[in-house]
Write a protein that holds these residues in place. Sequence first.
Motif, PDB file in Angstrom:
ATOM      1  N   ARG A   9     120.908 -38.810 -22.478  1.00 39.42           N
ATOM      2  CA  ARG A   9     120.739 -37.963 -21.294  1.00 39.42           C
ATOM      3  C   ARG A   9     121.511 -36.652 -21.474  1.00 39.42           C
ATOM      4  O   ARG A   9     120.996 -35.570 -21.179  1.00 39.42           O
ATOM      5  CB  ARG A   9     121.189 -38.688 -20.035  1.00 39.42           C
ATOM      6  CG  ARG A   9     120.842 -37.907 -18.758  1.00 39.42           C
ATOM      7  CD  ARG A   9     121.232 -38.638 -17.486  1.00 39.42           C
ATOM      8  NE  ARG A   9     120.441 -39.838 -17.279  1.00 39.42           N
ATOM      9  CZ  ARG A   9     120.929 -41.078 -17.252  1.00 39.42           C
ATOM     10  NH1 ARG A   9     122.213 -41.305 -17.413  1.00 39.42           N
ATOM     11  NH2 ARG A   9     120.137 -42.101 -17.042  1.00 39.42           N
ATOM     12  N   GLU A  18     112.912 -45.351 -21.944  1.00 36.88           N
ATOM     13  CA  GLU A  18     113.375 -45.420 -20.557  1.00 36.88           C
ATOM     14  C   GLU A  18     113.657 -44.021 -20.001  1.00 36.88           C
ATOM     15  O   GLU A  18     113.351 -43.724 -18.850  1.00 36.88           O
ATOM     16  CB  GLU A  18     114.634 -46.283 -20.477  1.00 36.88           C
ATOM     17  CG  GLU A  18     115.089 -46.527 -19.046  1.00 36.88           C
ATOM     18  CD  GLU A  18     116.315 -47.426 -18.966  1.00 36.88           C
ATOM     19  OE1 GLU A  18     116.972 -47.381 -17.913  1.00 36.88           O
ATOM     20  OE2 GLU A  18     116.615 -48.144 -19.936  1.00 36.88           O
ATOM     21  N   LEU A  19     114.235 -43.144 -20.815  1.00 36.53           N
ATOM     22  CA  LEU A  19     114.590 -41.798 -20.359  1.00 36.53           C
ATOM     23  C   LEU A  19     113.422 -40.817 -20.356  1.00 36.53           C
ATOM     24  O   LEU A  19     113.358 -39.937 -19.508  1.00 36.53           O
ATOM     25  CB  LEU A  19     115.697 -41.216 -21.244  1.00 36.53           C
ATOM     26  CG  LEU A  19     117.091 -41.731 -21.016  1.00 36.53           C
ATOM     27  CD1 LEU A  19     118.039 -41.139 -22.047  1.00 36.53           C
ATOM     28  CD2 LEU A  19     117.571 -41.424 -19.613  1.00 36.53           C
ATOM     29  N   LYS A  47     122.154 -44.614 -23.229  1.00 39.11           N
ATOM     30  CA  LYS A  47     121.336 -43.828 -22.307  1.00 39.11           C
ATOM     31  C   LYS A  47     122.082 -42.566 -21.869  1.00 39.11           C
ATOM     32  O   LYS A  47     121.499 -41.487 -21.816  1.00 39.11           O
ATOM     33  CB  LYS A  47     120.945 -44.684 -21.103  1.00 39.11           C
ATOM     34  CG  LYS A  47     119.900 -44.032 -20.234  1.00 39.11           C
ATOM     35  CD  LYS A  47     119.202 -44.955 -19.250  1.00 39.11           C
ATOM     36  CE  LYS A  47     120.060 -45.990 -18.606  1.00 39.11           C
ATOM     37  NZ  LYS A  47     119.409 -46.634 -17.456  1.00 39.11           N
ATOM     38  N   ASN A  57     111.525 -39.313 -17.284  1.00 31.34           N
ATOM     39  CA  ASN A  57     112.296 -38.403 -16.431  1.00 31.34           C
ATOM     40  C   ASN A  57     112.341 -36.983 -16.986  1.00 31.34           C
ATOM     41  O   ASN A  57     112.687 -36.054 -16.261  1.00 31.34           O
ATOM     42  CB  ASN A  57     113.731 -38.914 -16.266  1.00 31.34           C
ATOM     43  CG  ASN A  57     113.769 -40.292 -15.635  1.00 31.34           C
ATOM     44  OD1 ASN A  57     112.999 -40.602 -14.734  1.00 31.34           O
ATOM     45  ND2 ASN A  57     114.641 -41.137 -16.140  1.00 31.34           N
ATOM     46  N   TYR A  58     112.021 -36.828 -18.264  1.00 34.75           N
ATOM     47  CA  TYR A  58     112.128 -35.525 -18.932  1.00 34.75           C
ATOM     48  C   TYR A  58     110.785 -34.987 -19.424  1.00 34.75           C
ATOM     49  O   TYR A  58     110.726 -33.869 -19.928  1.00 34.75           O
ATOM     50  CB  TYR A  58     113.090 -35.625 -20.127  1.00 34.75           C
ATOM     51  CG  TYR A  58     114.528 -35.748 -19.734  1.00 34.75           C
ATOM     52  CD1 TYR A  58     115.331 -34.623 -19.586  1.00 34.75           C
ATOM     53  CD2 TYR A  58     115.112 -36.992 -19.509  1.00 34.75           C
ATOM     54  CE1 TYR A  58     116.664 -34.724 -19.225  1.00 34.75           C
ATOM     55  CE2 TYR A  58     116.442 -37.105 -19.145  1.00 34.75           C
ATOM     56  CZ  TYR A  58     117.209 -35.968 -19.007  1.00 34.75           C
ATOM     57  OH  TYR A  58     118.527 -36.074 -18.648  1.00 34.75           O
TER      58      TYR A  58
END
Length: 123
Positions: A115, A34-35, A111, A38-39
């Motif tokens: 993060r 999921e993360l 999460k 974004n990275y």
Amino acid sequence: ISLESSIRQGKPLVIYFSASWCPICAKNRPVLQELYPNYRDELNLVMISIDPSDTKKVMRELAADEGLTHPIVPGAPEVMRSFGVNSQATTVGVTRQGKIAFTKTKTALSKSEYRSLFDQLVS
């Protein structure tokens, strides 16, 4: 993605040492997935199985079943040992300079915890 190629790209690297059968890993894999989008421009993420029975086929099926989009490497215990890791469900963060920034062992991370670790690497 190797440590050397990640550093050449100027990106930190997150290595998740896993096993297809690991219950803690089953909790971490969807959080990482999921993360990661974004990275993905700021760091590399690779999942390495510590179990030699996790063949390319097993890992391909796991990736397809769970919708994993980052690189996944089948059973490579020698890589685990070279990072001083002795268990699955271990997350290692490596800086742009190739230094280990953190190691989180045998734990399911939220999460927000992931993060925070990712932000530490890319800042």
